[in-house]
Design an enzyme around this catalytic site. Structure first.
Site, PDB file in Angstrom:
ATOM      1  N   HIS A 102      -7.750   5.704  12.577  1.00  0.00           N
ATOM      2  CA  HIS A 102      -8.870   6.573  12.929  1.00  0.00           C
ATOM      3  C   HIS A 102      -9.400   6.136  14.302  1.00  0.00           C
ATOM      4  CE1 HIS A 102      -9.134   8.611   9.068  1.00  0.00           C
ATOM      5  NE2 HIS A 102      -9.055   7.443   8.460  1.00  0.00           N
ATOM      6  N   HIS A 112      -1.222   9.368  10.129  1.00  0.00           N
ATOM      7  CA  HIS A 112      -0.811   8.725   8.881  1.00  0.00           C
ATOM      8  C   HIS A 112       0.695   8.577   8.890  1.00  0.00           C
ATOM      9  CE1 HIS A 112       1.069   9.615   4.875  1.00  0.00           C
ATOM     10  NE2 HIS A 112       0.399   8.526   4.567  1.00  0.00           N
ATOM     11  N   ARG A 116       8.524   4.248   1.766  1.00  0.00           N
ATOM     12  CA  ARG A 116       8.494   3.527   0.500  1.00  0.00           C
ATOM     13  C   ARG A 116       9.798   3.677  -0.267  1.00  0.00           C
ATOM     14  NH1 ARG A 116       5.702   8.110   0.584  1.00  0.00           N
ATOM     15  NH2 ARG A 116       6.148   9.720  -0.964  1.00  0.00           N
ATOM     16  N   GLY A 264      -3.006   0.714 -11.416  1.00  0.00           N
ATOM     17  CA  GLY A 264      -3.735  -0.552 -11.366  1.00  0.00           C
ATOM     18  C   GLY A 264      -3.568  -1.276 -10.060  1.00  0.00           C
ATOM     19  N   GLY A 265      -3.352  -0.544  -8.993  1.00  0.00           N
ATOM     20  CA  GLY A 265      -3.171  -1.149  -7.681  1.00  0.00           C
ATOM     21  C   GLY A 265      -4.464  -1.745  -7.137  1.00  0.00           C
ATOM     22  N   ARG A 266      -4.351  -2.334  -5.962  1.00  0.00           N
ATOM     23  CA  ARG A 266      -5.477  -3.027  -5.341  1.00  0.00           C
ATOM     24  C   ARG A 266      -6.345  -2.001  -4.602  1.00  0.00           C
ATOM     25  NH1 ARG A 266      -6.310  -6.217  -0.473  1.00  0.00           N
ATOM     26  NH2 ARG A 266      -7.487  -8.114  -0.945  1.00  0.00           N
TER      27      ARG A 266
END
Length: 306
Positions: A102, A112, A116, A264-266
């Site tokens: 940003h 962006h 992955r 349940g990621g960070r």
């Protein structure tokens, strides 16, 4: 062709993160990335580790986040099995690099990028691997040459993998990065692909590298062209208003955000894509004939940029 073995993919991703943050630090010239190495604690839903790098309050970038993560979980979340129902509930391994920048100057667009790899399989079955990623540009003030440059680099990154890839991935990007509740695209697009397994794992990894390696060539020249442009309160207010649409997409529609939160990621790392400042204004409409109105009337309309 480099084999898509998990240790090799991991090394590539960590190296990509380092190359990008080194370049952005040099481009900003003032702020530096804070490095936050993290490990999931025993007993948490996900196990694994990652590196979150965040730059804030820079001369060029108000906030820039680049995250690497490598996690394993006991079952794929629903957001990852929409196209692969046979893998619902299967254990998985996922690794990737994701970034959002940003800038401070409203004439410099937000960007962006994500690459992955995911591997999953039920016990007793060989894991199924697939790749995903892409990059997209979100300007607040549009310039044809910037849009054309960004899409040209995206096209060239896809070219070695078939003439169909850029048109296909561009359309996918236009359709994916779309605020359905607003009836408008998030930005001017780029490329996006998911569940990619064509040609085997090594080919998928090669595409990942081509997209990741093309990012700086796609974005840095645009920053260099726009970072010196004069701006004032009007441009800043417009930028903050349009950032609100960015937040809406990430929280309401983005599968990557949903995947991270559902699995349940960070949370701090997942939400590093959020801008530091944003504003909403009830039923705001830019005045006709202004550059602010031209953004939605001309630039935020899917078109062939190259």
């Amino acid at each position: 062709m480099t084999r898509a073995d998990p240790p090799v993919v991991r090394d590539y991703l960590i190296g990509l993160q380092q190359r990008i943050t080194d370049t952005i630090e040099s481009l900003d010239g003032q702020a530096r990335f804070l490095r936050d190495d993290w490990h999931k604690a025993p007993g948490e839903p996900l196990q694994g580790d990652g590196i979150t790098k965040i730059l804030e309050g820079g001369a060029v970038f108000e906030r820039a986040g680049v995250g690497f993560s490598h996690v394993r979980g006991p079952r794929l979340p629903p957001s990852a099995t929409q196209q692969r129902p046979e893998l619902a509930g299967a254990p998985f391994e996922a690794m990737g690099v994701s970034l959002v920048f940003h800038p401070l100057n409203p004439y410099v667009p937000t960007v962006h990028m994500n690459v992955r790899m995911i591997a999953a399989g039920h016990p007793g079955q060989a894991p199924v691997c697939w790749f995903g990623g892409g990059m997209d540009l979100t300007p607040y003030y549009g310039f044809d040459e910037d849009c054309q440059h960004f899409h040209r680099v995206c096209r060239d990154a896809c070219a070695p993998f078939g003439d169909d890839k850029y048109p296909r991935f561009k359309q996918w990007c236009d359709e994916y990065f779309f605020n359905k509740h607003r009836g408008e695209p998030r930005g001017i697009g780029g490329i996006f692909y998911d569940d990619f397994a064509e040609g085997g794992n090594d080919n998928g990894f090669a595409l990942m590298r081509s997209v990741g390696d093309a990012f700086l060539d796609a974005y840095v020249p645009i920053v260099q062209r726009r970072q010196g442009m004069d701006w004032g309160e009007r441009e800043r207010e417009h930028q903050l208003y349009r950032r609100g649409r960015y937040v809406e997409f990430n929280l309401v529609w983005d599968r990557g955000t949903h995947f991270g939160l559902q699995s349940g990621g960070r949370t701090e790392s997942i939400l590093l894509s959020m801008p530091p400042l944003v504003r909403w204004q009830y039923q705001h409409q830019p005045a006709p004939g202004t550059p602010e109105a031209r953004l939605t009337e001309y630039f935020l309309v899917p078109r062939a940029w190259v």
